[in-house]
Design a protein around this motif. Structure first.
Motif, PDB file in Angstrom:
ATOM      1  N   ASP A  15       0.528  -7.589  -0.674  1.00  0.00           N
ATOM      2  CA  ASP A  15       0.904  -9.004  -0.570  1.00  0.00           C
ATOM      3  C   ASP A  15       1.445  -9.319   0.815  1.00  0.00           C
ATOM      4  N   ARG A  16       2.158  -8.349   1.371  1.00  0.00           N
ATOM      5  CA  ARG A  16       2.709  -8.525   2.724  1.00  0.00           C
ATOM      6  C   ARG A  16       2.857  -7.136   3.351  1.00  0.00           C
ATOM      7  N   PRO A  17       2.760  -7.065   4.657  1.00  0.00           N
ATOM      8  CA  PRO A  17       2.961  -5.774   5.334  1.00  0.00           C
ATOM      9  C   PRO A  17       4.353  -5.226   5.045  1.00  0.00           C
ATOM     10  N   ASP A  18       4.505  -3.927   5.162  1.00  0.00           N
ATOM     11  CA  ASP A  18       5.820  -3.306   5.026  1.00  0.00           C
ATOM     12  C   ASP A  18       6.036  -2.366   6.215  1.00  0.00           C
ATOM     13  N   PRO A  19       7.215  -1.780   6.341  1.00  0.00           N
ATOM     14  CA  PRO A  19       7.499  -0.948   7.522  1.00  0.00           C
ATOM     15  C   PRO A  19       6.527   0.229   7.702  1.00  0.00           C
ATOM     16  N   ASP A  20       6.005   0.780   6.614  1.00  0.00           N
ATOM     17  CA  ASP A  20       5.072   1.904   6.709  1.00  0.00           C
ATOM     18  C   ASP A  20       3.623   1.465   6.873  1.00  0.00           C
ATOM     19  N   ARG A  21       3.339   0.201   6.588  1.00  0.00           N
ATOM     20  CA  ARG A  21       1.954  -0.299   6.597  1.00  0.00           C
ATOM     21  C   ARG A  21       1.932  -1.688   7.219  1.00  0.00           C
ATOM     22  N   SER A  22       2.176  -1.749   8.516  1.00  0.00           N
ATOM     23  CA  SER A  22       2.284  -3.041   9.210  1.00  0.00           C
ATOM     24  C   SER A  22       0.976  -3.827   9.182  1.00  0.00           C
ATOM     25  N   HIS A  23      -0.142  -3.142   8.929  1.00  0.00           N
ATOM     26  CA  HIS A  23      -1.454  -3.797   8.839  1.00  0.00           C
ATOM     27  C   HIS A  23      -1.706  -4.408   7.467  1.00  0.00           C
ATOM     28  N   GLY A  24      -0.881  -4.082   6.467  1.00  0.00           N
ATOM     29  CA  GLY A  24      -0.987  -4.695   5.148  1.00  0.00           C
ATOM     30  C   GLY A  24      -1.964  -4.035   4.187  1.00  0.00           C
ATOM     31  N   PHE A  25      -2.385  -2.807   4.487  1.00  0.00           N
ATOM     32  CA  PHE A  25      -3.293  -2.079   3.596  1.00  0.00           C
ATOM     33  C   PHE A  25      -2.664  -0.757   3.179  1.00  0.00           C
ATOM     34  N   LYS A  26      -2.969  -0.370   1.959  1.00  0.00           N
ATOM     35  CA  LYS A  26      -2.578   0.924   1.413  1.00  0.00           C
ATOM     36  C   LYS A  26      -3.892   1.615   1.062  1.00  0.00           C
ATOM     37  N   TYR A  27      -4.014   2.905   1.390  1.00  0.00           N
ATOM     38  CA  TYR A  27      -5.293   3.560   1.162  1.00  0.00           C
ATOM     39  C   TYR A  27      -5.147   5.052   0.900  1.00  0.00           C
ATOM     40  N   ARG A  28      -6.196   5.578   0.261  1.00  0.00           N
ATOM     41  CA  ARG A  28      -6.311   7.009  -0.012  1.00  0.00           C
ATOM     42  C   ARG A  28      -7.796   7.363   0.008  1.00  0.00           C
ATOM     43  N   LEU A  29      -8.193   8.206   0.945  1.00  0.00           N
ATOM     44  CA  LEU A  29      -9.580   8.656   1.048  1.00  0.00           C
ATOM     45  C   LEU A  29      -9.567  10.175   0.946  1.00  0.00           C
ATOM     46  N   PHE A  30     -10.414  10.724   0.099  1.00  0.00           N
ATOM     47  CA  PHE A  30     -10.400  12.156  -0.203  1.00  0.00           C
ATOM     48  C   PHE A  30     -11.809  12.718  -0.180  1.00  0.00           C
ATOM     49  N   TYR A  31     -11.939  13.884   0.437  1.00  0.00           N
ATOM     50  CA  TYR A  31     -13.169  14.665   0.348  1.00  0.00           C
ATOM     51  C   TYR A  31     -12.752  16.107   0.130  1.00  0.00           C
ATOM     52  N   GLY A  32     -13.289  16.712  -0.913  1.00  0.00           N
ATOM     53  CA  GLY A  32     -12.969  18.109  -1.180  1.00  0.00           C
ATOM     54  C   GLY A  32     -13.552  18.553  -2.498  1.00  0.00           C
ATOM     55  N   ARG A  33     -12.973  19.579  -3.008  1.00  0.00           N
ATOM     56  CA  ARG A  33     -13.365  20.102  -4.308  1.00  0.00           C
ATOM     57  C   ARG A  33     -12.115  20.151  -5.174  1.00  0.00           C
ATOM     58  N   LYS A  34     -12.286  20.356  -6.441  1.00  0.00           N
ATOM     59  CA  LYS A  34     -11.139  20.365  -7.348  1.00  0.00           C
ATOM     60  C   LYS A  34     -10.077  21.331  -6.818  1.00  0.00           C
ATOM     61  N   GLY A  35      -8.895  20.793  -6.536  1.00  0.00           N
ATOM     62  CA  GLY A  35      -7.800  21.609  -6.042  1.00  0.00           C
ATOM     63  C   GLY A  35      -7.827  21.916  -4.560  1.00  0.00           C
ATOM     64  N   GLN A  36      -8.813  21.391  -3.820  1.00  0.00           N
ATOM     65  CA  GLN A  36      -8.921  21.680  -2.388  1.00  0.00           C
ATOM     66  C   GLN A  36      -9.275  20.419  -1.610  1.00  0.00           C
ATOM     67  N   ARG A  37      -8.345  19.927  -0.812  1.00  0.00           N
ATOM     68  CA  ARG A  37      -8.635  18.802   0.076  1.00  0.00           C
ATOM     69  C   ARG A  37      -9.171  19.363   1.387  1.00  0.00           C
ATOM     70  N   ILE A  38     -10.339  18.864   1.796  1.00  0.00           N
ATOM     71  CA  ILE A  38     -10.925  19.257   3.072  1.00  0.00           C
ATOM     72  C   ILE A  38     -10.656  18.176   4.108  1.00  0.00           C
ATOM     73  N   ASN A  76      -1.819   6.757   3.701  1.00  0.00           N
ATOM     74  CA  ASN A  76      -0.623   6.215   4.333  1.00  0.00           C
ATOM     75  C   ASN A  76       0.487   6.067   3.296  1.00  0.00           C
ATOM     76  N   GLU A  77       0.814   7.193   2.696  1.00  0.00           N
ATOM     77  CA  GLU A  77       1.870   7.172   1.686  1.00  0.00           C
ATOM     78  C   GLU A  77       3.188   6.726   2.296  1.00  0.00           C
ATOM     79  N   LYS A  78       3.993   6.123   1.476  1.00  0.00           N
ATOM     80  CA  LYS A  78       5.289   5.590   1.918  1.00  0.00           C
ATOM     81  C   LYS A  78       6.113   6.693   2.578  1.00  0.00           C
ATOM     82  N   GLY A  79       6.683   6.370   3.721  1.00  0.00           N
ATOM     83  CA  GLY A  79       7.506   7.321   4.446  1.00  0.00           C
ATOM     84  C   GLY A  79       6.763   8.156   5.468  1.00  0.00           C
TER      85      GLY A  79
END
Length: 95
Positions: free
Chosen positions: A28-51, A56-59
């Motif tokens: 709804d509005r930017p915050d101190p950790d996300r001044s651009h106003g987006f929250k995201y999670r992109l993942f590529y890997g296999r079960k139990g393994q992030r490659i 942009n998790e908080k903090g």
């Protein structure tokens, strides 16, 4: 409270067993950790393994995971974020 509205969600399981998942929210509005106003999670890997991962998790702010490394990521646009992620995934798929 800063509400997040889902913009995009996609999950694929590739024939080699790898998983690609992209989830992007608009705040709804930017915050101190996300001044651009987006929250995201992109993942590529296999079960139990992030490659490759972008999030942009908080903090922690915008950052990228590549195997065992974690480094800052400069967010400019959602399109560029997805392009950068796909470039890293393609590099891994070609190895």
């Amino acid at each position: 409270m800063n509400e997040a509205h889902l913009l995009y969600r996609n999950r694929q399981v590739l024939s080699n067993g790898a998983i690609i998942e992209i989830v992007i929210w608009k705040l709804d509005r930017p915050d101190p950790d996300r001044s651009h106003g987006f929250k995201y999670r992109l993942f590529y890997g296999r079960k139990g393994q992030r490659i490759v991962g972008y999030d942009n998790e908080k903090g922690k702010g915008d950052h990228r995971h590549y195997r065992d490394r974690e480094e800052p990521y400069v967010f400019t646009t959602v399109d560029r974020l997805i392009e950068d992620f796909n470039t890293d995934v393609k590099r891994e798929e070609e190895q």
